[in-house]
Design a protein around this motif. Structure first.
Motif, PDB file in Angstrom:
ATOM      1  N   MET A 161       0.851  -1.167   0.000  1.00 20.22           N
ATOM      2  CA  MET A 161       0.000   0.000   0.000  1.00 20.22           C
ATOM      3  C   MET A 161       0.898   1.232   0.000  1.00 20.22           C
ATOM      4  O   MET A 161       1.930   1.264   0.648  1.00 20.22           O
ATOM      5  N   ALA A 162       0.486   2.229  -0.754  1.00 18.41           N
ATOM      6  CA  ALA A 162       1.199   3.506  -0.772  1.00 18.41           C
ATOM      7  C   ALA A 162       0.349   4.533  -0.037  1.00 18.41           C
ATOM      8  O   ALA A 162      -0.829   4.714  -0.347  1.00 18.41           O
ATOM      9  N   ILE A 163       0.937   5.177   0.956  1.00 17.13           N
ATOM     10  CA  ILE A 163       0.271   6.267   1.664  1.00 17.13           C
ATOM     11  C   ILE A 163       0.916   7.548   1.157  1.00 17.13           C
ATOM     12  O   ILE A 163       2.092   7.792   1.386  1.00 17.13           O
ATOM     13  N   VAL A 164       0.135   8.340   0.433  1.00 19.57           N
ATOM     14  CA  VAL A 164       0.653   9.516  -0.248  1.00 19.57           C
ATOM     15  C   VAL A 164       0.112  10.767   0.433  1.00 19.57           C
ATOM     16  O   VAL A 164      -1.088  10.908   0.618  1.00 19.57           O
ATOM     17  N   PHE A 165       1.017  11.652   0.816  1.00 22.05           N
ATOM     18  CA  PHE A 165       0.630  12.905   1.460  1.00 22.05           C
ATOM     19  C   PHE A 165       0.719  14.029   0.441  1.00 22.05           C
ATOM     20  O   PHE A 165       1.700  14.135  -0.295  1.00 22.05           O
ATOM     21  N   ASN A 166      -0.310  14.851   0.402  1.00 26.66           N
ATOM     22  CA  ASN A 166      -0.289  16.032  -0.435  1.00 26.66           C
ATOM     23  C   ASN A 166      -1.104  17.095   0.282  1.00 26.66           C
ATOM     24  O   ASN A 166      -2.014  16.782   1.042  1.00 26.66           O
ATOM     25  N   GLY A 167      -0.773  18.328   0.068  1.00 26.76           N
ATOM     26  CA  GLY A 167      -1.496  19.364   0.779  1.00 26.76           C
ATOM     27  C   GLY A 167      -1.410  20.706   0.102  1.00 26.76           C
ATOM     28  O   GLY A 167      -0.782  20.870  -0.937  1.00 26.76           O
ATOM     29  N   LEU A 168      -2.060  21.652   0.706  1.00 24.85           N
ATOM     30  CA  LEU A 168      -2.076  23.031   0.240  1.00 24.85           C
ATOM     31  C   LEU A 168      -1.612  23.944   1.356  1.00 24.85           C
ATOM     32  O   LEU A 168      -1.894  23.701   2.524  1.00 24.85           O
ATOM     33  N   TRP A 169      -0.955  24.991   0.970  1.00 25.67           N
ATOM     34  CA  TRP A 169      -0.491  25.976   1.930  1.00 25.67           C
ATOM     35  C   TRP A 169      -1.505  27.107   1.980  1.00 25.67           C
ATOM     36  O   TRP A 169      -2.098  27.487   0.979  1.00 25.67           O
ATOM     37  N   SER A 170      -1.697  27.670   3.150  1.00 27.18           N
ATOM     38  CA  SER A 170      -2.621  28.777   3.318  1.00 27.18           C
ATOM     39  C   SER A 170      -2.134  29.652   4.466  1.00 27.18           C
ATOM     40  O   SER A 170      -1.406  29.190   5.335  1.00 27.18           O
ATOM     41  N   ALA A 171      -2.552  30.909   4.447  1.00 24.59           N
ATOM     42  CA  ALA A 171      -2.166  31.832   5.516  1.00 24.59           C
ATOM     43  C   ALA A 171      -3.304  32.802   5.783  1.00 24.59           C
ATOM     44  O   ALA A 171      -4.176  33.002   4.932  1.00 24.59           O
ATOM     45  N   GLU A 172      -3.273  33.392   6.959  1.00 19.54           N
ATOM     46  CA  GLU A 172      -4.293  34.390   7.287  1.00 19.54           C
ATOM     47  C   GLU A 172      -4.127  35.617   6.394  1.00 19.54           C
ATOM     48  O   GLU A 172      -3.023  35.957   5.976  1.00 19.54           O
ATOM     49  N   GLU A 173      -5.240  36.269   6.106  1.00 19.15           N
ATOM     50  CA  GLU A 173      -5.287  37.488   5.310  1.00 19.15           C
ATOM     51  C   GLU A 173      -4.747  37.300   3.899  1.00 19.15           C
ATOM     52  O   GLU A 173      -4.248  38.227   3.278  1.00 19.15           O
ATOM     53  N   GLU A 174      -4.829  36.076   3.378  1.00 20.88           N
ATOM     54  CA  GLU A 174      -4.354  35.810   2.029  1.00 20.88           C
ATOM     55  C   GLU A 174      -5.261  34.753   1.395  1.00 20.88           C
ATOM     56  O   GLU A 174      -5.446  33.679   1.954  1.00 20.88           O
ATOM     57  N   ASP A 175      -5.834  35.073   0.257  1.00 22.46           N
ATOM     58  CA  ASP A 175      -6.687  34.117  -0.445  1.00 22.46           C
ATOM     59  C   ASP A 175      -5.840  33.125  -1.223  1.00 22.46           C
ATOM     60  O   ASP A 175      -4.784  33.484  -1.753  1.00 22.46           O
ATOM     61  N   ARG A 176      -6.329  31.901  -1.315  1.00 18.62           N
ATOM     62  CA  ARG A 176      -5.658  30.923  -2.168  1.00 18.62           C
ATOM     63  C   ARG A 176      -5.993  31.259  -3.622  1.00 18.62           C
ATOM     64  O   ARG A 176      -7.136  31.595  -3.930  1.00 18.62           O
TER      65      ARG A 176
END
Length: 99
Positions: free
Chosen positions: A1-16
């Motif tokens: 099994m492969a456990i793959v991590f992926n994500g998004l960065w976000s910060a306050e007062e800043e829209d993605r």
């Protein structure tokens, strides 16, 4: 099994700039993993609603909001079946950018 991590960065007062989780390299990796006959679990570390492209590639997707110090142990408890991931999503996930 492969456990793959992926994500998004976000910060306050800043829209993605986009809701999409862009992952061409990840997509290629998963195709190779699936060709080997292994199952693939995506662990998506996201700050909110996200478009996860090519969701059909994954055997399961675990969405995580704001993980803490004990995240790795909690994640393994879910994957190993020790705990039922019974949390309810507080948001709706769109299928495309303009939803």
């Amino acid at each position: 099994m492969a456990i793959v991590f992926n994500g998004l960065w976000s910060a306050e007062e800043e829209d993605r700039p986009t809701l999409e989780m862009r992952s061409e390299d990840l997509k290629d990796f998963l195709k190779k993993t699936k060709n080997g006959g292994r199952k693939a679990i995506l662990v998506a570390n996201v700050p909110g609603p996200t478009i996860i492209p090519n969701e059909e590639i994954y055997d399961s997707i675990l969405v995580n909001f704001y993980s803490g110090e004990r995240f790795s142990q909690a994640l393994m408890d879910v994957i190993e079946g020790k705990v039922n991931p019974s949390g309810k999503l507080p948001v709706t996930f769109p299928n495309q950018q303009n939803d």
